[in-house]
Design an enzyme around this catalytic site. Structure first.
Site, PDB file in Angstrom:
ATOM      1  N   GLU A 125      -3.951 -11.303   2.293  1.00  0.00           N
ATOM      2  CA  GLU A 125      -3.928 -11.111   0.864  1.00  0.00           C
ATOM      3  C   GLU A 125      -3.679 -12.040  -0.197  1.00  0.00           C
ATOM      4  O   GLU A 125      -3.939 -12.858  -0.988  1.00  0.00           O
ATOM      5  CB  GLU A 125      -3.815  -9.986   0.099  1.00  0.00           C
ATOM      6  CG  GLU A 125      -2.462  -9.812   0.104  1.00  0.00           C
ATOM      7  CD  GLU A 125      -2.200  -8.582  -0.882  1.00  0.00           C
ATOM      8  OE1 GLU A 125      -2.574  -8.424  -1.437  1.00  0.00           O
ATOM      9  OE2 GLU A 125      -1.279  -7.865  -0.128  1.00  0.00           O
ATOM     10  N   GLY A 128      -8.400  -9.389  -2.550  1.00  0.00           N
ATOM     11  CA  GLY A 128      -7.043  -9.045  -1.220  1.00  0.00           C
ATOM     12  C   GLY A 128      -7.020  -7.293  -0.652  1.00  0.00           C
ATOM     13  O   GLY A 128      -6.369  -6.867  -1.730  1.00  0.00           O
ATOM     14  N   ILE A 129      -6.871  -7.126   0.732  1.00  0.00           N
ATOM     15  CA  ILE A 129      -6.738  -6.246   1.805  1.00  0.00           C
ATOM     16  C   ILE A 129      -5.521  -5.829   0.716  1.00  0.00           C
ATOM     17  O   ILE A 129      -4.183  -6.620   1.509  1.00  0.00           O
ATOM     18  CB  ILE A 129      -6.991  -5.724   2.345  1.00  0.00           C
ATOM     19  CG1 ILE A 129      -8.634  -5.682   2.813  1.00  0.00           C
ATOM     20  CG2 ILE A 129      -6.820  -4.468   3.128  1.00  0.00           C
ATOM     21  CD1 ILE A 129      -9.402  -6.465   3.921  1.00  0.00           C
ATOM     22  N   HIS A 130      -4.727  -4.662   0.435  1.00  0.00           N
ATOM     23  CA  HIS A 130      -3.170  -4.775  -0.154  1.00  0.00           C
ATOM     24  C   HIS A 130      -2.298  -3.246   0.335  1.00  0.00           C
ATOM     25  O   HIS A 130      -3.848  -2.720   0.750  1.00  0.00           O
ATOM     26  CB  HIS A 130      -3.147  -4.650  -1.703  1.00  0.00           C
ATOM     27  CG  HIS A 130      -2.104  -4.270  -1.639  1.00  0.00           C
ATOM     28  ND1 HIS A 130      -0.256  -5.448  -2.134  1.00  0.00           N
ATOM     29  CD2 HIS A 130      -0.847  -3.123  -1.909  1.00  0.00           C
ATOM     30  CE1 HIS A 130       0.375  -4.879  -2.297  1.00  0.00           C
ATOM     31  NE2 HIS A 130       0.241  -3.964  -2.470  1.00  0.00           N
ATOM     32  N   PRO A 131      -1.513  -3.429   1.396  1.00  0.00           N
ATOM     33  CA  PRO A 131      -0.797  -4.459   1.804  1.00  0.00           C
ATOM     34  C   PRO A 131      -1.066  -5.229   2.834  1.00  0.00           C
ATOM     35  O   PRO A 131      -0.792  -4.932   4.142  1.00  0.00           O
ATOM     36  CB  PRO A 131       0.826  -4.324   1.634  1.00  0.00           C
ATOM     37  CG  PRO A 131       0.466  -2.035   1.938  1.00  0.00           C
ATOM     38  CD  PRO A 131      -1.042  -2.293   1.842  1.00  0.00           C
TER      39      PRO A 131
END
Length: 97
Positions: free
Chosen positions: A77, A70-73
């Protein structure tokens, strides 16, 4: 059915929106793991769901979601970190980072 409620990062910064929660749910066929539906309630929902819509058309499975970084933040995600099922009876509230 996997589900989670969470406080989006951008909502956590203001006392006016800190108490509001987002929610996501993924409906999975128990027989083959295929994702049948994804629900997302939170900021930028249209943008979040655009990519998942394409993935669903291509036959994404829940394992595919679990294998995704997942792309954080981001709120997006939250979909790839789902682990609580409704049938488990466990609390679906998200923990912190």
């Amino acid at each position: 059915v996997y589900h989670k409620s969470f406080v989006p990062l951008e909502w956590s910064l203001s006392s006016d929106t800190r108490t509001h929660q987002g929610f996501t749910k993924v409906i999975v066929d128990k027989n083959n793991g295929k994702v049948l539906g994804i629900h997302f309630l939170g900021p930028s929902a249209g943008e979040v769901m655009q990519g998942y819509g394409t993935a669903m058309k291509k036959g994404i499975t829940f394992q595919d979601l679990e294998d995704t970084v997942g792309i954080h933040p981001t709120c997006a995600e939250e979909i790839v970190t789902l682990s609580v099922t409704k049938s488990s009876g466990k609390d679906a509230a998200a923990g912190g980072c």
